[in-house]
Design an enzyme around this catalytic site. Structure first.
Site, mmCIF file in Angstrom:
data_model
loop_
_atom_site.group_PDB
_atom_site.id
_atom_site.type_symbol
_atom_site.label_atom_id
_atom_site.label_comp_id
_atom_site.label_asym_id
_atom_site.label_seq_id
_atom_site.Cartn_x
_atom_site.Cartn_y
_atom_site.Cartn_z
ATOM 1 C CG MET A 165 3.767 8.761 -9.669
ATOM 2 S SD MET A 165 2.768 7.306 -9.236
ATOM 3 C CE MET A 165 4.017 6.113 -8.764
ATOM 4 N NE ARG A 298 0.178 2.371 -2.887
ATOM 5 C CZ ARG A 298 -0.495 3.122 -2.017
ATOM 6 N NH1 ARG A 298 -1.789 2.889 -1.817
ATOM 7 N NH2 ARG A 298 0.116 4.086 -1.354
ATOM 8 C CE1 TYR A 442 9.499 -0.827 -5.703
ATOM 9 C CE2 TYR A 442 11.137 0.655 -6.642
ATOM 10 C CZ TYR A 442 10.510 -0.574 -6.615
ATOM 11 O OH TYR A 442 10.899 -1.542 -7.500
ATOM 12 C CD GLU A 443 5.249 3.401 -6.897
ATOM 13 O OE1 GLU A 443 4.314 4.158 -6.600
ATOM 14 O OE2 GLU A 443 6.160 3.732 -7.680
ATOM 15 N N GLY A 444 4.556 3.119 -1.547
ATOM 16 C CA GLY A 444 3.855 2.970 -0.280
ATOM 17 C C GLY A 444 4.413 1.814 0.515
#
Length: 596
Positions: A165, A298, A442-444
């Site tokens: 991604m 997430r 990571y991933e927000g």
């Protein structure tokens, strides 16, 4: 060195007794094959793979890390990682939950979540490689054209290829509206992608013959901001529409990052120099497609946090039972020994119970969230699918934010229990603490999860998911209102749930007058929500244990841990509520110049 034993007994409890998976799967079209016999066999085989193959490589990956060869722009993974991946693929694990039409086994996501937990407990860095492939599968499954699904999904599901991604760029992370990567039409549905992406997990490695990058970029006519972002599938080796693999594409890994943790995971700088790719979904609608992948990731990162808690807890518990230090304050508990083991001391027990409560509660919450994914994708009734979608959308930032922050707390508890022996590398505790730190980023980041929860799921979507969840908690409390065995949990849970709704309403009114209230309250609101959500699953776990065929010791342990959670962890909501109600003024009143 730390070892790992898959907690199969509690996993089965979470799946069969807490979730009621057998009944759920039997009524979901496409999930009927997931019988108890099948599930047990899968979990036992996964446990063997994780205990015997992946766990022994955890310290190896941390010590060796990945190696970048500038001359060839290639990445070598740590010793044993590639061979472990070959065993993983050979066992069919890469397609465990993928649709059968693309070569997968089509098993439920909620069952697959437990396999993922074992992988991440055993070796978090190694687990990042299949993690991104799962996300790519979801994005292409939902947004790809039929030929793209055939050409790219089948080899990813088979494990011959992996996915990535590609969002972040050197100048923009969370604010994707600033991204600069370009996509120029080249005819015949081909686009040439040019730009640099950073922090790309598994962007380059030696596991597979091809790597499929899902890349956000702008078309020449793209409007500014996030409404001008498109998604493209860009393989390392070119792929024709018939799925045949061609020559090397114009993309390469420019470097790998030297990180605090997960050193066995290749975190890459990826340079695209007119690389050929194909548009996925509609032009300028790439962010919606990418969020399919991101939301999958997430939830998965939330499970990473829970998995690290479990691994750290196992190590800390073993050490606390063996390490002799001082006598209990009330007198010797093991008079035949020169000192009592650490586990007799109240504060050591506080740290152990905190880990146990977050691990088992987090497992139940994670399985519940993934069951909603199963319902969303498989339920026959449209209203049920929509409710599940709203619920899992609401719970995703809670699972991700809460369980990863708990992982930072709990891995540090494990290190503290070891004391000086935890600070040195040979026992593995400091690696868990370092590895856990990335899960909150990571991933927000936790802050992004909090803004997603409060700003989007509550304010923009009028709290649809929260309403469903509060209704479920209320129904549970009403059904158990006269159950004397659960009274100590039902009363406090009902109070907390009502307060959650009231607090949300009051905060929403303040935010309508001053939007800064959302940012000021968001993280405390996420924690508040997480603690109440875990209180619900703990109360439900006690009820499920009492109704189950589990032995008396198992039932008693669930009740003791729930009591600890309600007495020691749920009260943290009081501090978060006070911070929320304090408002934004204390954060914003001081001029920028006075930060000095």
């Amino acid at each position: 060195m730390s070892t790992y034993t898959a907690p199969l007994a509690d996993m089965r409890f979470a799946l069969y007794d807490f979730l009621g998976a057998e009944t759920l799967y039997a009524r979901l079209p496409g999930c009927e094959s997931a019988t108890r016999d099948v599930i047990d066999a899968v979990l036992e085989e996964a446990a063997r793979l994780c205990e015997q193959v992946l766990a022994p490589l955890n310290a190896v990956g941390d010590q060796e890390g990945c190696r970048y060869d500038q001359a060839t722009a290639s990445v070598a993974t740590p010793r044993g990682f590639k061979q472990a991946y070959e065993q993983f693929v050979g066992g069919g694990w890469s397609g465990l939950t993928a649709p059968a039409e693309f070569g997968g086994q089509g098993l439920p996501e909620s069952m697959g979540a437990l396999v993922k937990e074992m992988i991440d407990s055993a070796n978090l860095a190694w687990g990042t490689y299949p993690l991104l492939s799962h996300g790519a599968t979801e994005a292409l499954k939902q947004h790809g054209e039929p030929w793209q699904q055939q050409a790219f999904l089948k080899p990813i599901v088979e494990g011959r290829w992996t996915g990535t991604m590609c969002l972040t760029e050197p100048h923009c992370g969370t604010d994707l509206g600033l991204l600069k990567t370009r996509a120029e039409p080249a005819g015949d549905g081909v686009y040439r992608i040019t730009g640099t992406k950073i922090f790309i997990t598994a962007g380059e490695h030696d596991f597979t013959e091809n790597i499929v990058h899902l890349v956000l970029a702008r078309l020449p006519d793209a409007p500014a901001g996030t409404k001008g972002i498109s998604l493209f599938v860009v393989p390392k080796f070119k792929v024709a529409r018939d799925g045949s693999m061609g020559t090397r594409n114009a993309l390469a890994c420019g470097a790998i990052e030297h990180k605090m943790g997960i050193k066995g995971s290749a975190t890459c700088v990826m340079n695209f120099d007119g690389a050929e790719g194909y548009l996925v979904g509609q032009p300028h609608r790439g962010l919606a497609a990418m969020f399919t992948m991101m939301n999958t990731a997430r939830l998965a990162v939330g499970l990473q946090g829970q998995a690290l808690i479990e691994r750290a807890y196992q190590s800390a518990l073993a050490y606390a039972r063996e390490r002799l230090q001082m006598r209990a304050l009330s007198g010797a508990k093991y008079p035949d020994k020169p000192a009592d083991p650490l586990i007799v001391h109240p504060d050591v027990r506080r740290m152990l119970l905190t880990q146990k409560a977050f691990s088992e509660g987090g497992r139940a919450l994670g399985v519940y969230a993934y069951a909603l994914v199963d319902i969303q994708h498989h339920a026959a009734d449209e209203a049920e699918r929509r409710r599940a979608e709203e619920l899992v959308s609401f719970l995703t930032p809670i699972v991700k934010g809460m369980l990863t922050e708990a992982a930072v707390e709990c891995t540090n508890h494990a290190l503290q229990i070891y004391g000086g022996h935890g600070y040195i590398a040979e026992n593995g505790m400091e690696q868990f603490a370092r590895d856990a730190r990335i899960t909150t980023i990571y991933e927000g980041t936790t802050q992004i999860q909090a803004l997603d929860l409060l700003g989007r799921k509550i304010m923009q979507q009028q709290g649809a998911g929260l309403r469903h969840f509060l209704e479920e908690i209320s129904a549970f409390c009403q059904a158990r209102a006269k159950d004397a065995a659960l009274a100590e949990f039902i009363g406090p849970l009902a109070v907390a749930a009502k307060e959650w709704g009231d607090l949300t309403m009051a905060l929403g009114k303040r935010a309508m007058e001053n939007p800064e209230e959302v940012g000021a309250a968001a993280v405390d609101y996420l924690f508040y929500s997480g603690y109440v959500a875990l209180a619900y699953v703990w109360a439900k776990s006690v009820a499920a244990a009492e109704a189950s065929a589990q032995d008396a010791g198992f039932k008693a342990a669930k009740r003791h841990t729930a009591r600890f959670y309600f007495a020691r962890l749920l009260p943290r909501t009081r501090a978060h509520r006070a911070a929320i109600e304090a408002g934004a003024d204390s954060l914003l009143a001081m001029p920028d110049a006075q930060f000095g």
